[in-house]
Design a protein around this motif. Structure first.
Motif, PDB file in Angstrom:
ATOM      1  N   VAL A   9       0.842  -1.207   0.000  1.00 24.44           N
ATOM      2  CA  VAL A   9       0.000   0.000   0.000  1.00 24.44           C
ATOM      3  C   VAL A   9       0.868   1.244   0.000  1.00 24.44           C
ATOM      4  O   VAL A   9       0.595   2.213  -0.731  1.00 24.44           O
ATOM      5  CB  VAL A   9      -0.949  -0.010   1.204  1.00 24.44           C
ATOM      6  CG1 VAL A   9      -1.800   1.278   1.226  1.00 24.44           C
ATOM      7  CG2 VAL A   9      -1.858  -1.232   1.176  1.00 24.44           C
ATOM      8  N   LEU A  13       0.836   4.232  -2.718  1.00 28.42           N
ATOM      9  CA  LEU A  13       0.569   5.618  -2.328  1.00 28.42           C
ATOM     10  C   LEU A  13       1.704   6.544  -2.753  1.00 28.42           C
ATOM     11  O   LEU A  13       1.467   7.654  -3.249  1.00 28.42           O
ATOM     12  CB  LEU A  13       0.365   5.704  -0.819  1.00 28.42           C
ATOM     13  CG  LEU A  13      -0.959   5.118  -0.293  1.00 28.42           C
ATOM     14  CD1 LEU A  13      -0.895   4.979   1.238  1.00 28.42           C
ATOM     15  CD2 LEU A  13      -2.154   5.983  -0.698  1.00 28.42           C
ATOM     16  N   ILE A  19      -5.191   8.457  -3.083  1.00 31.74           N
ATOM     17  CA  ILE A  19      -5.738   7.295  -2.388  1.00 31.74           C
ATOM     18  C   ILE A  19      -6.559   6.429  -3.333  1.00 31.74           C
ATOM     19  O   ILE A  19      -6.465   5.202  -3.315  1.00 31.74           O
ATOM     20  CB  ILE A  19      -6.580   7.754  -1.185  1.00 31.74           C
ATOM     21  CG1 ILE A  19      -5.677   8.435  -0.157  1.00 31.74           C
ATOM     22  CG2 ILE A  19      -7.309   6.576  -0.553  1.00 31.74           C
ATOM     23  CD1 ILE A  19      -6.426   9.013   1.041  1.00 31.74           C
ATOM     24  N   ALA A  22      -4.242   4.643  -5.759  1.00 29.35           N
ATOM     25  CA  ALA A  22      -3.472   3.635  -5.029  1.00 29.35           C
ATOM     26  C   ALA A  22      -4.342   2.424  -4.706  1.00 29.35           C
ATOM     27  O   ALA A  22      -3.886   1.281  -4.771  1.00 29.35           O
ATOM     28  CB  ALA A  22      -2.899   4.245  -3.754  1.00 29.35           C
ATOM     29  N   ALA A  23      -5.620   2.671  -4.351  1.00 30.37           N
ATOM     30  CA  ALA A  23      -6.541   1.570  -4.061  1.00 30.37           C
ATOM     31  C   ALA A  23      -6.707   0.684  -5.293  1.00 30.37           C
ATOM     32  O   ALA A  23      -6.717  -0.556  -5.190  1.00 30.37           O
ATOM     33  CB  ALA A  23      -7.884   2.126  -3.610  1.00 30.37           C
ATOM     34  N   VAL A  26      -3.521  -1.603  -5.814  1.00 31.82           N
ATOM     35  CA  VAL A  26      -3.368  -2.785  -4.950  1.00 31.82           C
ATOM     36  C   VAL A  26      -4.662  -3.589  -4.839  1.00 31.82           C
ATOM     37  O   VAL A  26      -4.751  -4.526  -4.054  1.00 31.82           O
ATOM     38  CB  VAL A  26      -2.878  -2.371  -3.552  1.00 31.82           C
ATOM     39  CG1 VAL A  26      -1.474  -1.797  -3.631  1.00 31.82           C
ATOM     40  CG2 VAL A  26      -3.834  -1.371  -2.908  1.00 31.82           C
ATOM     41  N   LEU A  28      -7.648  -2.789  -3.618  1.00 29.92           N
ATOM     42  CA  LEU A  28      -8.374  -2.632  -2.355  1.00 29.92           C
ATOM     43  C   LEU A  28      -9.456  -1.580  -2.546  1.00 29.92           C
ATOM     44  O   LEU A  28      -9.404  -0.777  -3.485  1.00 29.92           O
ATOM     45  CB  LEU A  28      -7.424  -2.202  -1.224  1.00 29.92           C
ATOM     46  CG  LEU A  28      -6.389  -3.217  -0.724  1.00 29.92           C
ATOM     47  CD1 LEU A  28      -5.473  -2.550   0.301  1.00 29.92           C
ATOM     48  CD2 LEU A  28      -7.055  -4.445  -0.113  1.00 29.92           C
ATOM     49  N   GLN A  30     -11.413   1.906  -1.476  1.00 29.18           N
ATOM     50  CA  GLN A  30     -10.865   3.184  -1.023  1.00 29.18           C
ATOM     51  C   GLN A  30     -10.865   3.285   0.492  1.00 29.18           C
ATOM     52  O   GLN A  30      -9.880   3.762   1.073  1.00 29.18           O
ATOM     53  CB  GLN A  30     -11.650   4.339  -1.651  1.00 29.18           C
ATOM     54  CG  GLN A  30     -11.073   5.698  -1.300  1.00 29.18           C
ATOM     55  CD  GLN A  30     -11.736   6.818  -2.093  1.00 29.18           C
ATOM     56  OE1 GLN A  30     -12.336   6.597  -3.133  1.00 29.18           O
ATOM     57  NE2 GLN A  30     -11.628   8.051  -1.584  1.00 29.18           N
ATOM     58  N   THR A  33      -7.916   1.323   1.840  1.00 26.99           N
ATOM     59  CA  THR A  33      -6.651   2.007   1.566  1.00 26.99           C
ATOM     60  C   THR A  33      -6.476   3.189   2.513  1.00 26.99           C
ATOM     61  O   THR A  33      -5.364   3.462   2.979  1.00 26.99           O
ATOM     62  CB  THR A  33      -6.611   2.475   0.098  1.00 26.99           C
ATOM     63  OG1 THR A  33      -6.844   1.363  -0.758  1.00 26.99           O
ATOM     64  CG2 THR A  33      -5.279   3.096  -0.241  1.00 26.99           C
ATOM     65  N   SER A  34      -7.563   3.893   2.815  1.00 31.47           N
ATOM     66  CA  SER A  34      -7.486   5.011   3.766  1.00 31.47           C
ATOM     67  C   SER A  34      -7.088   4.508   5.150  1.00 31.47           C
ATOM     68  O   SER A  34      -6.293   5.141   5.860  1.00 31.47           O
ATOM     69  CB  SER A  34      -8.829   5.735   3.832  1.00 31.47           C
ATOM     70  OG  SER A  34      -9.142   6.342   2.589  1.00 31.47           O
ATOM     71  N   ALA A  36      -5.314   1.827   5.746  1.00 30.31           N
ATOM     72  CA  ALA A  36      -3.901   1.445   5.674  1.00 30.31           C
ATOM     73  C   ALA A  36      -3.013   2.676   5.759  1.00 30.31           C
ATOM     74  O   ALA A  36      -1.971   2.648   6.420  1.00 30.31           O
ATOM     75  CB  ALA A  36      -3.643   0.700   4.363  1.00 30.31           C
ATOM     76  N   LEU A  37      -3.434   3.775   5.124  1.00 27.49           N
ATOM     77  CA  LEU A  37      -2.661   5.012   5.212  1.00 27.49           C
ATOM     78  C   LEU A  37      -2.609   5.501   6.649  1.00 27.49           C
ATOM     79  O   LEU A  37      -1.569   5.975   7.118  1.00 27.49           O
ATOM     80  CB  LEU A  37      -3.262   6.071   4.297  1.00 27.49           C
ATOM     81  CG  LEU A  37      -2.614   7.466   4.354  1.00 27.49           C
ATOM     82  CD1 LEU A  37      -1.132   7.402   4.044  1.00 27.49           C
ATOM     83  CD2 LEU A  37      -3.327   8.424   3.403  1.00 27.49           C
TER      84      LEU A  37
END
Length: 306
Positions: A9, A13, A19, A22-23, A26, A28, A30, A33-34, A36-37
């Protein structure tokens, strides 16, 4: 313990700086992913991505992480998907008396010029042309009555020969002609006398004195033991004869009268696909030089070797 999935992730990113994108990278959602951030921000104690004019920008720390994360992802990819290149092999069919001379030299040659190549000596001959054509053999060292189109056959210059016998053999005590050697036991090694059309053979049978008792043995070492313990005389190319005499404490000699010993003839046989390959050409050149080593004095002198 850190969840290594976060590394993927983080890589997405840093690469996408978004975001949503990036989602997708990978695969995933959103929201996932948020989350994970958020965990990454806690781990690094840094925002990593900050919004600026409706876009995200990397923080100074995140900017420093870009190269390290890319290198980590690349190395992980090599661990899981990178496989060592399969070892190459070079297979050479040859008589066992020449294998004694050549195996060490050829193993050293491949260690120096092609360390990923495994040298596989193949002793004896069986369906040689078919194996050369299919790639199971790379080279053969022998004789053939006929070679099909698509093959190269390089005859080496005739090689002088020597007689090998035990140290107290009667042949060493007086003048004896080559044709008179037939009163002693003659040894035939393996299937060297198979000269059928299209077959490869080693050429030794042409050296044997005709007319006497012959015993067929499976290999050169058995032949050497028989020479030690009987009145047998073995005729070999000079380099092989000298090597065998040194190893088994035997004597070598040249008949002192009559016709000279017949020379030993041998050829290099290979498929045309390897004709211009530099490594294969180097092997052929090395074999030629080592097989031709051991040139002996004139045929009227007698040589003894222990």
């Amino acid at each position: 313990m850190i969840d290594l999935n976060l590394l993927l992730v983080l890589h997405a990113l840093l690469k996408c700086r978004n975001i949503t994108h990036a989602a997708n990278e990978v695969r995933l959602s959103q929201p996932a992913t948020s989350r994970a951030l958020s965990r990454l921000r806690e781990i690094f104690e840094d925002e990593l991505l900050v919004r600026h004019n409706r876009l995200f920008e990397l923080t100074p720390l995140a900017d420093k992480l870009v190269g390290k994360v890319e290198a980590a992802i690349e190395n992980i990819g090599k661990i899981f998907s990178g496989r060592p290149a399969p070892l190459e092999r070079f297979s050479l069919a040859m008589p066992d008396h020449l294998a004694l001379l050549l195996t060490g030299h050829l193993s050293n040659y491949f260690r120096e010029v092609s360390p990923t190549t495994v040298f596989l000596p193949s002793i004896g001959f069986s369906d040689v042309f078919s194996q050369l054509e299919t790639g199971r053999l790379d080279l053969a060292l022998g004789l053939a009555e006929d070679a099909a189109p698509g093959f190269y056959c390089r005859g080496l210059p005739p090689i002088p020969t020597l007689c090998v016998c035990r140290t107290d053999h009667a042949a060493l005590r007086g003048n004896i002609a080559y044709k008179e050697l037939n009163r002693f036991l003659s040894i035939r090694i393996g299937a060297s006398y198979n000269t059928a059309f299209g077959e490869v053979y080693d050429g030794l049978d042409a050296l044997r004195p005709r007319g006497g008792e012959t015993l067929t043995v499976p290999d050169i070492h058995t032949a050497a033991r028989l020479v030690q313990d009987t009145d047998a005389v073995l005729v070999l190319p000079a380099p092989s004869a000298l090597y065998l005499a040194s190893r088994y404490r035997l004597e070598t000699f040249i008949p002192a009268k009559g016709a000279a010993l017949p020379p030993y003839n041998i050829s290099l046989i290979w498929h045309e696909r390897w004709h211009r390959n530099s490594i294969h050409a180097g092997v052929r050149s090395m074999i030629a030089s080592h097989v031709l080593e051991g040139t002996i004095p004139d045929q009227t002198s007698v040589i003894h070797s222990r």
